[in-house]
Motif scaffolding. Structure first.
Motif, PDB file in Angstrom:
ATOM      1  N   CYS A  88       0.823  -1.366   0.095  1.00  8.35           N
ATOM      2  CA  CYS A  88       0.032  -0.232  -0.064  1.00  8.35           C
ATOM      3  C   CYS A  88       0.844   1.346  -0.020  1.00  8.35           C
ATOM      4  O   CYS A  88       0.118   2.268  -0.044  1.00  8.35           O
ATOM      5  CB  CYS A  88      -1.067  -0.070   1.301  1.00  8.35           C
ATOM      6  SG  CYS A  88       0.078  -0.056   2.835  1.00  8.35           S
ATOM      7  N   TYR A  89       2.152   1.212   0.142  1.00 11.20           N
ATOM      8  CA  TYR A  89       2.824   2.530   0.316  1.00 11.20           C
ATOM      9  C   TYR A  89       2.888   3.337  -1.015  1.00 11.20           C
ATOM     10  O   TYR A  89       3.008   4.362  -1.173  1.00 11.20           O
ATOM     11  CB  TYR A  89       4.243   2.165   0.580  1.00 11.20           C
ATOM     12  CG  TYR A  89       5.295   1.767  -0.466  1.00 11.20           C
ATOM     13  CD1 TYR A  89       6.050   2.752  -1.252  1.00 11.20           C
ATOM     14  CD2 TYR A  89       5.328   0.371  -1.199  1.00 11.20           C
ATOM     15  CE1 TYR A  89       6.883   2.533  -2.149  1.00 11.20           C
ATOM     16  CE2 TYR A  89       6.340   0.065  -1.848  1.00 11.20           C
ATOM     17  CZ  TYR A  89       6.877   1.224  -2.621  1.00 11.20           C
ATOM     18  OH  TYR A  89       7.869   0.727  -3.738  1.00 11.20           O
ATOM     19  N   SER A  90       2.719   2.676  -2.172  1.00 10.59           N
ATOM     20  CA  SER A  90       2.712   3.313  -3.551  1.00 10.59           C
ATOM     21  C   SER A  90       1.382   3.691  -4.053  1.00 10.59           C
ATOM     22  O   SER A  90       1.094   4.206  -4.988  1.00 10.59           O
ATOM     23  CB  SER A  90       3.366   2.334  -4.618  1.00 10.59           C
ATOM     24  OG  SER A  90       2.679   1.079  -4.781  1.00 10.59           O
ATOM     25  N   LYS A  91       0.261   3.360  -3.074  1.00 17.20           N
ATOM     26  CA  LYS A  91      -1.162   3.936  -3.418  1.00 17.20           C
ATOM     27  C   LYS A  91      -1.262   5.175  -3.279  1.00 17.20           C
ATOM     28  O   LYS A  91      -0.737   6.168  -2.350  1.00 17.20           O
ATOM     29  CB  LYS A  91      -2.011   3.069  -2.611  1.00 17.20           C
ATOM     30  CG  LYS A  91      -1.901   1.465  -3.012  1.00 17.20           C
ATOM     31  CD  LYS A  91      -3.261   0.760  -2.251  1.00 17.20           C
ATOM     32  CE  LYS A  91      -3.320  -0.441  -2.907  1.00 17.20           C
ATOM     33  NZ  LYS A  91      -3.794  -0.708  -4.231  1.00 17.20           N
ATOM     34  N   ARG A  92      -2.286   5.963  -4.061  1.00 17.78           N
ATOM     35  CA  ARG A  92      -2.604   7.309  -3.885  1.00 17.78           C
ATOM     36  C   ARG A  92      -3.868   7.232  -2.740  1.00 17.78           C
ATOM     37  O   ARG A  92      -5.003   7.001  -3.117  1.00 17.78           O
ATOM     38  CB  ARG A  92      -3.008   8.055  -5.116  1.00 17.78           C
ATOM     39  CG  ARG A  92      -3.308   9.357  -5.105  1.00 17.78           C
ATOM     40  CD  ARG A  92      -3.550   9.756  -6.573  1.00 17.78           C
ATOM     41  NE  ARG A  92      -2.238   9.848  -7.235  1.00 17.78           N
ATOM     42  CZ  ARG A  92      -1.178  10.628  -7.386  1.00 17.78           C
ATOM     43  NH1 ARG A  92      -1.223  11.654  -6.565  1.00 17.78           N
ATOM     44  NH2 ARG A  92      -0.252  10.290  -8.368  1.00 17.78           N
ATOM     45  N   PHE A  93      -3.825   8.148  -1.799  1.00 14.70           N
ATOM     46  CA  PHE A  93      -4.743   8.346  -0.767  1.00 14.70           C
ATOM     47  C   PHE A  93      -5.186   9.649  -0.853  1.00 14.70           C
ATOM     48  O   PHE A  93      -4.344  10.493  -0.973  1.00 14.70           O
ATOM     49  CB  PHE A  93      -4.449   7.959   0.694  1.00 14.70           C
ATOM     50  CG  PHE A  93      -3.936   6.417   0.580  1.00 14.70           C
ATOM     51  CD1 PHE A  93      -5.095   5.257   0.770  1.00 14.70           C
ATOM     52  CD2 PHE A  93      -2.758   5.827   0.766  1.00 14.70           C
ATOM     53  CE1 PHE A  93      -4.888   4.000   0.727  1.00 14.70           C
ATOM     54  CE2 PHE A  93      -2.365   4.429   1.035  1.00 14.70           C
ATOM     55  CZ  PHE A  93      -3.357   3.662   0.861  1.00 14.70           C
ATOM     56  N   PRO A  94      -6.486   9.933  -0.434  1.00 11.86           N
ATOM     57  CA  PRO A  94      -6.963  11.442  -0.320  1.00 11.86           C
ATOM     58  C   PRO A  94      -6.157  12.320   0.679  1.00 11.86           C
ATOM     59  O   PRO A  94      -5.550  11.619   1.766  1.00 11.86           O
ATOM     60  CB  PRO A  94      -8.336  11.275   0.144  1.00 11.86           C
ATOM     61  CG  PRO A  94      -8.342   9.924   0.595  1.00 11.86           C
ATOM     62  CD  PRO A  94      -7.399   8.936  -0.110  1.00 11.86           C
ATOM     63  N   GLY A  95      -5.884  13.403   0.509  1.00 17.68           N
ATOM     64  CA  GLY A  95      -5.235  14.368   1.397  1.00 17.68           C
ATOM     65  C   GLY A  95      -3.754  14.077   1.309  1.00 17.68           C
ATOM     66  O   GLY A  95      -2.971  13.952   0.302  1.00 17.68           O
ATOM     67  N   THR A  96      -3.295  13.920   2.701  1.00 11.78           N
ATOM     68  CA  THR A  96      -1.850  13.626   2.994  1.00 11.78           C
ATOM     69  C   THR A  96      -1.908  12.259   3.224  1.00 11.78           C
ATOM     70  O   THR A  96      -0.745  11.662   3.951  1.00 11.78           O
ATOM     71  CB  THR A  96      -1.395  14.763   4.106  1.00 11.78           C
ATOM     72  OG1 THR A  96      -2.158  14.213   5.162  1.00 11.78           O
ATOM     73  CG2 THR A  96      -1.309  15.842   3.493  1.00 11.78           C
ATOM     74  N   GLY A  97      -2.726  11.314   2.782  1.00 10.24           N
ATOM     75  CA  GLY A  97      -2.557   9.924   3.032  1.00 10.24           C
ATOM     76  C   GLY A  97      -1.278   9.160   2.541  1.00 10.24           C
ATOM     77  O   GLY A  97      -0.677   8.315   3.083  1.00 10.24           O
ATOM     78  N   SER A  98      -0.837   9.598   1.109  1.00 12.13           N
ATOM     79  CA  SER A  98       0.299   9.016   0.510  1.00 12.13           C
ATOM     80  C   SER A  98       1.401   9.390   1.380  1.00 12.13           C
ATOM     81  O   SER A  98       2.312   8.352   1.563  1.00 12.13           O
ATOM     82  CB  SER A  98       0.151   9.483  -0.900  1.00 12.13           C
ATOM     83  OG  SER A  98      -1.072   9.102  -1.543  1.00 12.13           O
ATOM     84  N   GLU A  99       1.633  10.245   1.720  1.00 18.37           N
ATOM     85  CA  GLU A  99       2.891  10.681   2.315  1.00 18.37           C
ATOM     86  C   GLU A  99       2.838  10.072   3.935  1.00 18.37           C
ATOM     87  O   GLU A  99       3.885   9.628   4.607  1.00 18.37           O
ATOM     88  CB  GLU A  99       3.034  12.045   2.825  1.00 18.37           C
ATOM     89  CG  GLU A  99       3.526  13.003   1.475  1.00 18.37           C
ATOM     90  CD  GLU A  99       1.998  13.734   0.884  1.00 18.37           C
ATOM     91  OE1 GLU A  99       0.943  12.957   1.181  1.00 18.37           O
ATOM     92  OE2 GLU A  99       2.325  14.295  -0.053  1.00 18.37           O
ATOM     93  N   ASP A 100       1.541   9.839   4.462  1.00 20.48           N
ATOM     94  CA  ASP A 100       1.427   9.405   5.941  1.00 20.48           C
ATOM     95  C   ASP A 100       1.884   7.979   5.851  1.00 20.48           C
ATOM     96  O   ASP A 100       2.400   7.446   6.766  1.00 20.48           O
ATOM     97  CB  ASP A 100       0.149   9.579   6.258  1.00 20.48           C
ATOM     98  CG  ASP A 100      -0.201  10.954   6.735  1.00 20.48           C
ATOM     99  OD1 ASP A 100       0.518  11.763   6.739  1.00 20.48           O
ATOM    100  OD2 ASP A 100      -1.556  11.522   6.928  1.00 20.48           O
ATOM    101  N   ILE A 101       1.434   7.176   4.954  1.00 20.47           N
ATOM    102  CA  ILE A 101       1.661   5.668   4.942  1.00 20.47           C
ATOM    103  C   ILE A 101       3.241   5.517   4.681  1.00 20.47           C
ATOM    104  O   ILE A 101       3.680   4.611   5.294  1.00 20.47           O
ATOM    105  CB  ILE A 101       0.847   5.015   3.796  1.00 20.47           C
ATOM    106  CG1 ILE A 101       0.802   3.572   3.942  1.00 20.47           C
ATOM    107  CG2 ILE A 101       1.365   5.427   2.306  1.00 20.47           C
ATOM    108  CD1 ILE A 101       0.373   3.150   5.191  1.00 20.47           C
TER     109      ILE A 101
END
Length: 278
Positions: free
Chosen positions: A99-112
């Motif tokens: 999941c580290y390369s997935k795109r999440f809303p907001g700052t979720g991508s940096e957070d993971i």
């Protein structure tokens, strides 16, 4: 514990599992919020792992939820937390890799990404941390580059919105001012029948007309009434009688028998003329 008792417990847990399955099928369309679905599946997975002692079934609960709500960071973190709490470090690490390369809303991508690095500092070795850094660093750089590219677009959108709002306000103000100007009463028209002021040329014309009429009457020796022109200008002569005195070049007479009398009415002047001719 007897075999019958063991079979009874197994049968009771199968009933619990079936109840959760039917509850998820019924409530999933009703539960719009991700938190509600997350709590329901987390409790179900907890029962599968602790009461049913079936980790495969517990992981299956999370995998089914990921198929429906895999775009939410909270689902992945809850799945990782279950594996970590039960001491399954390698399984938790494998979830991070998914999941580290997935795109999440907001700052979720940096957070993971930061969450994976923190996980390796607590539970992993140096090699695990080094591998996580190599995986995460390009991803963070990519996210930062994407963010810098999106900022001018956001500013442009904001500026366009501001301009549109300003233009809209200006148009509204123009409409209001136009409506107010339309409601104002029309200006009063000037009076067309206003009396025409007497000018210097009119005074000279009146004087010339009066002198011509008087001279004609004296030369011809006629005793008659005043001409029509004199009658129409009688009132004007009374208004401008004093202008003869204020003439810039006063008239002088050499005849010692002549006397000049001013401010006489037209009737008196006519009488004097008649007396002189008689």
């Amino acid at each position: 514990m007897s075999i019958a008792g063991a079979k009874g417990d197994e049968l009771d847990y199968a009933l619990i599992r079936d109840t959760f399955q039917r509850a998820v099928e019924y409530l999933s369309p009703q539960l719009v919020s991700c938190d509600d679905l997350l709590h329901l599946h987390a409790y179900w997975a907890h029962l599968e792992a602790n009461l049913g002692k079936d980790m495969l079934a517990a992981r299956g609960v999370w995998e089914n939820l990921l198929k429906k709500s895999g775009s939410f960071l909270e689902v992945w973190l809850s799945y990782i937390e279950m594996e970590t709490s039960m001491g399954h470090i390698n399984e938790a690490r494998s979830i991070y890799k998914r999941c580290y390369s997935k795109r999440f809303p907001g700052t979720g991508s940096e957070d993971i990404c930061h969450s994976w690095l923190r996980f390796e500092r607590e539970y992993g070795t140096l090699d695990d941390l080094d591998l996580a850094v190599k995986k995460v660093t390009p991803r963070l750089q990519e996210l930062m580059l994407f963010k810098t590219q999106q900022e001018p677009k956001k500013e442009l959108m904001l500026s366009s919105k501001r301009e549109s709002s300003v233009s809209t306000n200006t148009q509204q103000k123009r409409k209001i001012s136009k409506m107010s100007s339309d409601k104002q009463p029309p200006a009063k028209k000037k009076k067309e029948n206003a009396p025409k002021p007497v000018t210097a040329s009119d005074v000279d014309q009146i004087k010339a007309t009066g002198n011509a009429n008087d001279t004609g009457a004296v030369d011809k020796g006629e005793v008659a009434t005043l001409p029509k022109a004199a009658e129409t200008t009688a009132t004007n002569e009374e208004a401008v009688g004093n202008l003869k005195i204020m003439d810039s070049k006063p008239k002088f007479y050499n005849d010692q028998c002549t006397a000049f009398i001013s401010n006489l009415s037209t009737e008196a002047r006519f009488s004097l003329i008649v007396d002189s001719l008689s």
